[in-house]
Enzyme design. Structure first.
Site, PDB file in Angstrom:
ATOM      1  N   TYR A 151      47.249  61.173 -24.993  1.00 16.69           N
ATOM      2  CA  TYR A 151      46.562  62.264 -24.292  1.00 16.69           C
ATOM      3  C   TYR A 151      45.878  63.235 -25.260  1.00 16.69           C
ATOM      4  O   TYR A 151      44.727  63.628 -25.063  1.00 16.69           O
ATOM      5  CB  TYR A 151      47.583  63.002 -23.422  1.00 16.69           C
ATOM      6  CG  TYR A 151      47.017  64.149 -22.632  1.00 16.69           C
ATOM      7  CD1 TYR A 151      46.123  63.931 -21.587  1.00 16.69           C
ATOM      8  CD2 TYR A 151      47.392  65.462 -22.915  1.00 16.69           C
ATOM      9  CE1 TYR A 151      45.619  64.993 -20.854  1.00 16.69           C
ATOM     10  CE2 TYR A 151      46.899  66.528 -22.186  1.00 16.69           C
ATOM     11  CZ  TYR A 151      46.010  66.291 -21.158  1.00 16.69           C
ATOM     12  OH  TYR A 151      45.500  67.343 -20.433  1.00 16.69           O
ATOM     13  N   ASN A 180      49.408  74.787 -20.772  1.00 11.73           N
ATOM     14  CA  ASN A 180      50.384  74.730 -19.674  1.00 11.73           C
ATOM     15  C   ASN A 180      50.028  75.616 -18.482  1.00 11.73           C
ATOM     16  O   ASN A 180      50.653  76.655 -18.248  1.00 11.73           O
ATOM     17  CB  ASN A 180      51.769  75.113 -20.197  1.00 11.73           C
ATOM     18  CG  ASN A 180      52.299  74.141 -21.224  1.00 11.73           C
ATOM     19  OD1 ASN A 180      52.324  72.945 -21.003  1.00 11.73           O
ATOM     20  ND2 ASN A 180      52.710  74.656 -22.369  1.00 11.73           N
ATOM     21  N   LYS A 194      54.477  69.353 -14.109  1.00 15.95           N
ATOM     22  CA  LYS A 194      54.815  69.997 -15.379  1.00 15.95           C
ATOM     23  C   LYS A 194      56.044  70.882 -15.190  1.00 15.95           C
ATOM     24  O   LYS A 194      56.531  71.086 -14.083  1.00 15.95           O
ATOM     25  CB  LYS A 194      53.620  70.786 -15.904  1.00 15.95           C
ATOM     26  CG  LYS A 194      52.439  69.861 -16.241  1.00 15.95           C
ATOM     27  CD  LYS A 194      51.316  70.598 -16.931  1.00 15.95           C
ATOM     28  CE  LYS A 194      50.191  69.631 -17.317  1.00 15.95           C
ATOM     29  NZ  LYS A 194      49.094  70.315 -18.027  1.00 15.95           N
ATOM     30  N   ALA A 195      56.534  71.442 -16.300  1.00 17.53           N
ATOM     31  CA  ALA A 195      57.839  72.100 -16.309  1.00 17.53           C
ATOM     32  C   ALA A 195      58.009  73.201 -15.258  1.00 17.53           C
ATOM     33  O   ALA A 195      59.030  73.209 -14.553  1.00 17.53           O
ATOM     34  CB  ALA A 195      58.132  72.647 -17.707  1.00 17.53           C
TER      35      ALA A 195
END
Length: 340
Positions: A151, A180, A194-195
């Site tokens: 990526y 993010n 995602k997180a």
């Protein structure tokens, strides 16, 4: 840009692209084209007054169709996801280079006035991200190149393509390196999340089921910064309109550990959970944060929405989605037990 000129957003069925279409509509732009590979039923946001096209942009001819009669392009199209996806699908991530390359070729021939490419902090040299107490990453830290495998290499190569199309062909390209991005109307399950969304989902599931246990990937000490979608949209528009030629960080500088992220979501949910740490799961680099010196110098601004504020909104949206699905399943179960 005059509000009647055609603006094209690729990846518009996804998280950031969908939010940008919504924002452009709010700002009064009336000639919008949204493009995504997913069927319309899978788009997070869609609007009846927008031209919505379902196209695979790895195909060169589809890129020409997508950009036809356009003036401005925002390219968010990419085969990507959270760390669990990008560590296990490196070839798929690399293939996204075809999307940006074919879009640039189409933009050059059609005469697009300005072209935005969404890059990523995954382009940064991994040797500079070995400590959880990471020094914030400056734009020049992308070289010498050693990005996230797959990526990150795709994003770094595509950045160079944008640069050379600007230098050699005069196509006005702008590039932001996202750190993010999170918020409502995005992926929160299925493996590409995602997180922030994953932690919200896990704690909401714990709350709804009464089983106050969650699994955390890694030991919880890895550090990241997270940018709320509203800051992302503002930054994208400012960079697009600016004279900034080199790739620029677009991210929050509020650094937290994964454990601190869980602490915040627990507090929002009003519960405490037992944490199990999966040390074999994909985890990414030990630490990553955004150095915002350049964006402050260029724009007099940087992303500033506190993580707690953004997580409250994200949690509320995911909670509503999960509660609705749970209610739907209960109705189906009830109906299946009805004797005729």
């Amino acid at each position: 840009m005059p509000k009647q000129k055609k603006i094209i957003v690729t990846g518009a069925g996804g998280f950031i692209g969908g939010h940008l279409i919504a924002e452009l509509r709010r700002l009064g732009f009336t000639n919008l084209r949204a493009v995504d590979i997913k069927p319309l039923s899978g788009w997070y946001q869609q609007f009846p007054d927008v031209e919505n096209l379902v196209l695979d942009l790895q195909d060169k001819s589809n890129c020409f169709r997508a950009l036809q009669d356009g003036s401005c392009v925002y390219n968010f199209a990419s085969d990507m996801g959270g760390m669990g996806f990008i560590e296990n699908n490196r070839a798929l991530c690399m293939l996204s280079v075809m999307i940006n390359t074919h879009l640039l070729l189409a933009a050059r021939e059609i005469g697009i006035e300005r072209y935005f490419f969404s890059s990523s902090a995954c382009v940064y040299n991994t040797d500079k991200q070995k400590s959880t107490d990471v020094i914030p990453l400056k734009e020049e830290d992308a070289y010498p190149a050693m990005p996230e495998d797959g990526y990150g290499w795709e994003k770094l190569f595509s950045e160079r393509m944008c640069r050379h199309f600007r230098e050699d062909f005069g196509l006005q390209t702008r590039v932001a390196r996202f750190h993010n991005v999170y918020g409502p109307h995005g992926t929160y399950d299925g493996g590409r999340e995602k997180a922030p969304a994953a932690i919200c989902r896990k704690i909401i599931e714990a709350k709804l089921t009464g089983k106050h246990e969650i699994e955390i990937w890694g030991d919880g000490t890895r550090t990241r910064s997270f940018m709320y979608i509203d800051d992302c949209l503002k930054g994208v528009q400012m960079i697009m309109k600016s004279d900034i030629l080199e790739p620029t960080n677009l991210g929050s500088s509020e650094l937290v550990t994964v454990n601190q992220l869980v602490d915040i979501v627990e507090d929002i949910a009003g519960i405490k959970v037992n944490r199990t740490y999966n040390l074999k799961a994909p985890q990414g680099v030990n630490g990553r944060n955004s150095d915002n010196t350049k964006i402050r110098q260029y724009l007099g601004w940087e992303p500033n929405i506190p993580l707690r504020v953004g997580l409250e909104k994200t949690y509320a949206w995911i909670y509503d989605q999960m509660k609705s699905k749970l209610s739907d399943r209960s109705v189906v179960k009830e109906n299946s037990n009805v004797k005729l």
